[in-house]
Design a protein around this motif. Sequence first.
Motif, PDB file in Angstrom:
ATOM      1  N   GLU A  27       0.850  -1.201   0.000  1.00 50.01           N
ATOM      2  CA  GLU A  27       0.000   0.000   0.000  1.00 50.01           C
ATOM      3  C   GLU A  27       0.883   1.248   0.000  1.00 50.01           C
ATOM      4  OE1 GLU A  27      -1.629  -1.462   3.523  1.00 50.01           O
ATOM      5  OE2 GLU A  27      -2.328  -3.147   2.304  1.00 50.01           O
ATOM      6  N   ALA A  28       0.254   2.391  -0.278  1.00 49.17           N
ATOM      7  CA  ALA A  28       0.986   3.660  -0.343  1.00 49.17           C
ATOM      8  C   ALA A  28       1.726   3.956   0.956  1.00 49.17           C
ATOM      9  CB  ALA A  28       0.020   4.800  -0.670  1.00 49.17           C
ATOM     10  N   SER A  29       1.064   3.679   2.113  1.00 47.98           N
ATOM     11  CA  SER A  29       1.688   3.961   3.416  1.00 47.98           C
ATOM     12  C   SER A  29       2.969   3.148   3.612  1.00 47.98           C
ATOM     13  CB  SER A  29       0.704   3.652   4.552  1.00 47.98           C
ATOM     14  OG  SER A  29       0.307   2.287   4.474  1.00 47.98           O
ATOM     15  N   GLU A  30       2.965   1.904   3.074  1.00 51.45           N
ATOM     16  CA  GLU A  30       4.150   1.041   3.211  1.00 51.45           C
ATOM     17  C   GLU A  30       5.320   1.565   2.368  1.00 51.45           C
ATOM     18  OE1 GLU A  30       2.243  -3.311   4.284  1.00 51.45           O
ATOM     19  OE2 GLU A  30       2.172  -2.666   2.199  1.00 51.45           O
ATOM     20  N   LEU A  49       1.225   7.868  -6.661  1.00 53.42           N
ATOM     21  CA  LEU A  49       1.649   7.952  -8.072  1.00 53.42           C
ATOM     22  C   LEU A  49       2.549   6.774  -8.443  1.00 53.42           C
ATOM     23  CD1 LEU A  49       2.403  11.769  -8.539  1.00 53.42           C
ATOM     24  CD2 LEU A  49       0.689  10.449  -9.774  1.00 53.42           C
ATOM     25  N   ILE A  50       3.435   6.422  -7.505  1.00 58.44           N
ATOM     26  CA  ILE A  50       4.321   5.262  -7.736  1.00 58.44           C
ATOM     27  C   ILE A  50       3.466   4.002  -7.869  1.00 58.44           C
ATOM     28  CG2 ILE A  50       6.128   3.787  -6.705  1.00 58.44           C
ATOM     29  CD1 ILE A  50       7.203   6.373  -5.323  1.00 58.44           C
ATOM     30  N   LEU A  51       2.499   3.874  -6.950  1.00 61.70           N
ATOM     31  CA  LEU A  51       1.619   2.701  -6.970  1.00 61.70           C
ATOM     32  C   LEU A  51       0.822   2.612  -8.269  1.00 61.70           C
ATOM     33  CD1 LEU A  51      -0.090   2.168  -3.494  1.00 61.70           C
ATOM     34  CD2 LEU A  51       1.390   0.612  -4.720  1.00 61.70           C
ATOM     35  N   GLN A  52       0.312   3.763  -8.723  1.00 66.66           N
ATOM     36  CA  GLN A  52      -0.510   3.794  -9.944  1.00 66.66           C
ATOM     37  C   GLN A  52       0.260   3.240 -11.146  1.00 66.66           C
ATOM     38  OE1 GLN A  52      -1.864   7.808 -10.205  1.00 66.66           O
ATOM     39  NE2 GLN A  52      -3.931   7.330  -9.581  1.00 66.66           N
ATOM     40  N   SER A  53       1.557   3.545 -11.208  1.00 63.60           N
ATOM     41  CA  SER A  53       2.354   3.086 -12.365  1.00 63.60           C
ATOM     42  C   SER A  53       2.510   1.568 -12.381  1.00 63.60           C
ATOM     43  CB  SER A  53       3.727   3.754 -12.362  1.00 63.60           C
ATOM     44  OG  SER A  53       4.470   3.320 -11.244  1.00 63.60           O
ATOM     45  N   ILE A  54       2.376   0.942 -11.198  1.00 65.39           N
ATOM     46  CA  ILE A  54       2.536  -0.518 -11.117  1.00 65.39           C
ATOM     47  C   ILE A  54       1.167  -1.223 -11.066  1.00 65.39           C
ATOM     48  CG2 ILE A  54       3.664  -2.395  -9.811  1.00 65.39           C
ATOM     49  CD1 ILE A  54       5.499  -0.241  -8.562  1.00 65.39           C
ATOM     50  N   ASP A  55       0.198  -0.558 -10.458  1.00 64.52           N
ATOM     51  CA  ASP A  55      -1.122  -1.146 -10.220  1.00 64.52           C
ATOM     52  C   ASP A  55      -1.869  -1.398 -11.549  1.00 64.52           C
ATOM     53  OD1 ASP A  55      -3.515  -1.912  -9.106  1.00 64.52           O
ATOM     54  OD2 ASP A  55      -4.195   0.138  -8.702  1.00 64.52           O
ATOM     55  N   ALA A  56      -2.141  -2.676 -11.827  1.00 64.12           N
ATOM     56  CA  ALA A  56      -2.781  -3.032 -13.107  1.00 64.12           C
ATOM     57  C   ALA A  56      -4.302  -3.100 -12.998  1.00 64.12           C
ATOM     58  CB  ALA A  56      -2.239  -4.370 -13.602  1.00 64.12           C
ATOM     59  N   GLY A  58      -6.356  -1.377 -10.733  1.00 65.08           N
ATOM     60  CA  GLY A  58      -6.996  -0.175 -10.186  1.00 65.08           C
ATOM     61  C   GLY A  58      -7.414  -0.262  -8.737  1.00 65.08           C
ATOM     62  N   THR A  59      -6.863  -1.197  -7.953  1.00 64.47           N
ATOM     63  CA  THR A  59      -7.256  -1.338  -6.538  1.00 64.47           C
ATOM     64  C   THR A  59      -6.455  -0.415  -5.618  1.00 64.47           C
ATOM     65  OG1 THR A  59      -5.665  -3.145  -6.305  1.00 64.47           O
ATOM     66  CG2 THR A  59      -7.958  -3.762  -6.779  1.00 64.47           C
ATOM     67  N   TRP A  64       1.623  -9.456  -5.506  1.00 61.82           N
ATOM     68  CA  TRP A  64       2.856 -10.046  -6.027  1.00 61.82           C
ATOM     69  C   TRP A  64       2.845 -10.170  -7.547  1.00 61.82           C
ATOM     70  CZ3 TRP A  64       7.628 -10.884  -6.595  1.00 61.82           C
ATOM     71  CH2 TRP A  64       8.118 -11.974  -7.309  1.00 61.82           C
ATOM     72  N   ASN A  65       1.723 -10.610  -8.141  1.00 59.83           N
ATOM     73  CA  ASN A  65       1.658 -10.799  -9.593  1.00 59.83           C
ATOM     74  C   ASN A  65       1.871  -9.488 -10.348  1.00 59.83           C
ATOM     75  OD1 ASN A  65       1.267 -13.544  -9.460  1.00 59.83           O
ATOM     76  ND2 ASN A  65      -0.955 -13.363  -9.275  1.00 59.83           N
ATOM     77  N   GLU A  66       1.243  -8.408  -9.845  1.00 59.99           N
ATOM     78  CA  GLU A  66       1.411  -7.101 -10.494  1.00 59.99           C
ATOM     79  C   GLU A  66       2.860  -6.627 -10.392  1.00 59.99           C
ATOM     80  OE1 GLU A  66      -2.862  -4.823  -9.936  1.00 59.99           O
ATOM     81  OE2 GLU A  66      -1.653  -5.159  -8.144  1.00 59.99           O
TER      82      GLU A  66
END
Length: 397
Positions: A27-30, A49-56, A58-59, A64-66
């Motif tokens: 998660e973003a906090s981590e 923003l970092i998460l969005q670039s990896i998140d496939a 939209g959650t 791990w798979n993403e």
Amino acid sequence: MKYLKDHEKKMKLAFKSLDKNNDGKIEASEIVQSLQTLGLTISEQQAELILQSIDADGTMTVDWNEWRDYFLFNPVTDIEEIIRFWKHSTGIDIGDSLTIPDEFTEDEKKSGQWWRQLLAGGIAGAVSRTSTAPLDRLKIMMQVHGSKSDKMNIFGGFRQMVKEGGIRSLWRGNGTNVIKIAPETAVKFWAYEQYKKLLTEEGQKIGTFERFISGSMAGATAQTFIYPMEVMKTRLAVGKTGQYSGIYDCAKKILKHEGLGAFYKGYVPNLLGIIPYAGIDLAVYELLKSYWLDNFAKDSVNPGVMVLLGCGALSSTCGQLASYPLALVRTRMQAQAMLEGSPQLNMVGLFRRIISKEGIPGLYRGITPNFMKVLPAVGISYVVYENMKQTLGVTQK
């Protein structure tokens, strides 16, 4: 495949270190928390923003798979990481014929990095061989004179050499050993490239078996070219004070008294020794690597310098253990003409004579000083190699 498997292992470790609450999601906090421990402070929005670039899916969390798909299929920016990954460094020179030459990328060849790397390896080899030369000369003395004097041990051997020719005599024959590095490396490198082309089709990747065959044949080609220098090194090391005034004088005397054929005495056992040495060295190195990865790669799949040097030293030692009897017979054949009253035997005759007079241990005479020089030679060689690479601009300081 090997790179990708190991790369995935590395990514799993990174994923686990980011997943602080072990729920299988990042998660973003981590991300904020992890970067904070590294001394980097970012806002929750930047982390998202970092998460969005990896998140496939939209959650706004990354499982791990993403994570794996993102980093596995992302273009590799640092190709050097792949090339240097678990590479058996040619900087390791223990004074014996290391038969798998280095491989260079097209970029390294075009930029001239390859010759700088070879030069760094050559200088490292010269320093390493010179540092361990007394042990090398003792090994040759024990191989040649073993049958005459069973009492020749390490301490006694050194004392005998110093008594006969002074401290300087401990380095007798080292000049030839250092001079032969350059032509041997050049021929081996050139021959290796040619054999690789012969054994692989255009654009095909070279496998371990092809690399072993190419390396062994390149080693044999280089040995054929520099073998007369091997003979002179042995003669100078065994010779008494004043017997030869130098390399040129040694060559002249051998040619005058024994003819051209003397320069290739012991050539057959030398050639036969290359195959077990190269094969076992490569196989043991691969085995140790895999074992380390499977059992000890907890925080990182990069084993570090000490593990790599340990693998290199151990694999070389196993290779030497297998080919040592052939190396001993080669040295005896090279020096036979110097020993008064000893018959000039061929390879099979010498094997029989050694086994009947000295038993199986006779085939391993001088192996103790030989093993004693492995660790210091590997260490010195590595340190000099790394420093020379920096000096020559192969790696950035």
